[in-house]
Scaffold this active site. Structure first.
Site, PDB file in Angstrom:
ATOM      1  N   GLU A 176      24.092  11.096  83.318  1.00 24.06           N
ATOM      2  CA  GLU A 176      23.540  10.612  82.047  1.00 24.06           C
ATOM      3  C   GLU A 176      22.377  11.466  81.534  1.00 24.06           C
ATOM      4  OE1 GLU A 176      22.694   6.428  82.353  1.00 24.06           O
ATOM      5  OE2 GLU A 176      24.706   5.937  83.007  1.00 24.06           O
ATOM      6  N   GLU A 380      30.665   4.891  86.415  1.00 27.97           N
ATOM      7  CA  GLU A 380      29.860   3.659  86.448  1.00 27.97           C
ATOM      8  C   GLU A 380      30.428   2.665  85.448  1.00 27.97           C
ATOM      9  OE1 GLU A 380      25.607   3.907  85.820  1.00 27.97           O
ATOM     10  OE2 GLU A 380      25.450   5.660  87.130  1.00 27.97           O
TER      11      GLU A 380
HETATM   12  O1  IFM Z   1      21.075   1.511  86.831  1.00 23.54           O
HETATM   13  C1  IFM Z   1      21.585   2.347  85.858  1.00 23.54           C
HETATM   14  C2  IFM Z   1      22.019   3.668  86.450  1.00 23.54           C
HETATM   15  O2  IFM Z   1      20.984   4.295  87.128  1.00 23.54           O
HETATM   16  C3  IFM Z   1      22.497   4.604  85.366  1.00 23.54           C
HETATM   17  N1  IFM Z   1      23.477   3.967  84.526  1.00 23.54           N
HETATM   18  C4  IFM Z   1      23.180   2.657  84.029  1.00 23.54           C
HETATM   19  C5  IFM Z   1      22.767   1.740  85.152  1.00 23.54           C
HETATM   20  C6  IFM Z   1      22.446   0.335  84.599  1.00 23.54           C
HETATM   21  O3  IFM Z   1      21.407   0.393  83.684  1.00 23.54           O
END
Ligand code: IFM
Length: 475
Positions: A176, A380
């Site tokens: 990210e 994710e």
């Molecule tokens: O916890 C975070 C993660 O570190 C990166 N993506 C989003 C998740 C939830 O906010």
């Protein structure tokens, strides 16, 4: 492989392709703790979380889920889940303290032990090199807004690949980068907490450059069979209405949130409209000849992190001075005054994020069309809810099961529609340090009592184990 009470279920429902990769994801600062052990130096998140007022309740990652000491127990949990893959991140300042000094043997040993434990459990390690924890010393030298940080990153990537490349086949450069650039340097809600719009654009460029230089450094060291990837939190941006002004708001947010990363990495160019829209902030003269070609080093798959869509509208005529209650600096550099970000409809998670599984399908189909031939991985997806252990010690989380079921069904529909999705990682294995929200938000399949560090698999862990065991969703 053993599973968490997976019952023998008929092969009904939605079957995923053979070889589909089922995993969970975590990140170093969110779970490891051991912040000062064995030579680890502070990262920007240590500094930020220790700065009063930055993180809810003054929480820090000093201990987090104590994974550094409980790694074996956590790998055993993964084994019981039956995952094929586990995505973790390496803490730069643990393996190369200060970001540019010599390697720290004991730091590298921790990841060697983790990887060996995963392999012994039959689980494929997927290593992310950067999940937001820049060594503080590199921030003191300018951080991501300066290009030397990208060069240091490439050195670090080569160093870790040299240590783990004989046993890790899957590598991700960045997690990210949008968050690292715009939450870290524009809105300042993440470390290092700077609110400098031009610095945020510089950071985004140097993160893209670092991804490309890091990819080259990895390829120079890793076996040819190793796979290199990048994970983006691409935004699903929806207009409030179909008006030309609202559609233009979508274009602006899409440029900043998506194309600023996709275009350099896959096409070796910057989005022209973004360069135009941000002309009042920067002339982009920090982009040097060859940078964009370097950023476009070929990768083997793209990781997608998806949680919720964003609804936007044109901001309309400027409000009279003082009419708008601003909630701090915007991450949307150059679009702040032109675009309103609106609450999306629908049920919400504990993060106040809307639950909208259709957005994931929409995103995947877009990528199928715009990036033909690029395999995708959902690196994710998950949800925070206000979970607690009941008097019997059980954690019932039906909303999380509903969320995961809906999103996996969307992934399945995308695969049926011809999208090349190779795997899915639940965020997260454990409840953990949720950045500026500290420990107040629980994303784990496994509940963590942070006072005792006791781990309790939630109902969703048993549900996910069952999904993995049957290779798909129940009817
Ligand atoms: O916890 C975070 C993660 O570190 C990166 N993506 C989003 C998740 C939830 O906010």
């Amino acid at each position: 492989m053993t599973t968490l009470d997976a019952s023998p279920l008929a092969q009904t429902g939605l079957a995923f392709p053979a070889g589909f990769r089922w995993g969970t994801a975590t990140a170093a600062y969110q779970i490891e703790g051991a912040a000062t052990l064995h030579g680890r130096t502070p990262s920007i998140w240590d500094t930020f979380s220790h700065t009063p007022g930055r993180v809810l309740n003054g929480d820090t990652g000093d201990t987090a889920a104590d994974h550094y000491h409980r790694m074996a127990e956590d790998v055993a949990l993964l084994k019981r889940l039956g995952v094929s893959d586990y995505r973790f991140s390496v803490a730069w300042s643990r393996v190369r303290p200060t970001g540019r000094g010599p390697a720290a043997r004991r730091g590298l040993d921790f990841y060697r032990r983790l990887v060996d434990a995963l392999l012994a459990a039959g689980i494929r390690p997927v290593a992310t090199l950067y999940h937001w924890d820049l060594p503080q010393e590199l921030e003191d030298l300018g951080g991501w807004p300066v290009r030397e940080t990208a060069e240091r990153f490439a050195e670090y990537a080569g160093l870790v690949a040299g240590a783990l490349g004989d046993r890790v086949a899957d590598w991700t450069t960045f997690n990210e980068p949008w968050c690292a650039a715009f939450l870290g340097y524009a809105s300042g809600v993440h470390a290092p907490g700077r609110t400098e719009p031009e610095a945020a654009l510089r950071a985004a460029h140097h993160l893209n450059l670092a991804h490309g230089l890091g990819t080259a450094a990895l390829r120079a060291v890793l076996p040819r069979t190793a796979e290199v990837s990048l994970t983006l939190n691409l935004h699903v941006v929806r207009p409030l209405t179909r008006s030309a002004a609202d559609l233009d708001a979508v274009r602006r947010i899409d440029a900043l949130g998506n194309r600023l990363f996709l275009d350099p990495v896959f096409h070796g160019r910057l989005p022209e409209d973004l360069v135009r829209d941000t002309a009042g902030v920067t002339d982009w003269s920090f982009v040097r000849d060859g940078d964009l070609a370097a950023a476009a080093a070929p990768i083997d798959w793209l990781g997608i992190n998806y949680y919720a869509p964003t609804v936007v509208a044109d901001a309309g005529p400027p409000e009279p001075a003082g009419a708008l209650a601003q909630e701090g600096p915007s991450p949307w550099v150059g679009a702040e005054e032109r675009v309103r970000i609106l609450p999306a409809p629908g049920p919400r998670t504990a993060m106040d994020w809307p639950v909208d599984a259709g957005g994931l399908h929409e995103l995947l189909v877009r990528l199928r069309d715009e990036l033909p031939g690029v395999p995708l991985m959902i690196t994710e997806n998950g949800a925070a809810y206000a979970d607690y252990a009941d008097p019997e010690g059980d954690v019932h989380d039906p909303d999380r099961i509903g969320y995961l079921h809906g999103h996996l069904a969307s992934v399945h529909r995308a695969i049926e529609d011809g999208v090349d999705v190779r795997g899915y990682f639940v965020w997260s294995l454990l409840d953990n340090f949720e950045w500026a929200y500290g420990y107040s938000k629980r994303f784990g399949l496994v509940h963590v009592d942070f006072a005792t560090q006791r781990r309790t698999p939630k109902d969703s862990a048993r549900w996910y184990a069952d999904v993995i065991a049957r290779g798909g969703l129940p009817a």
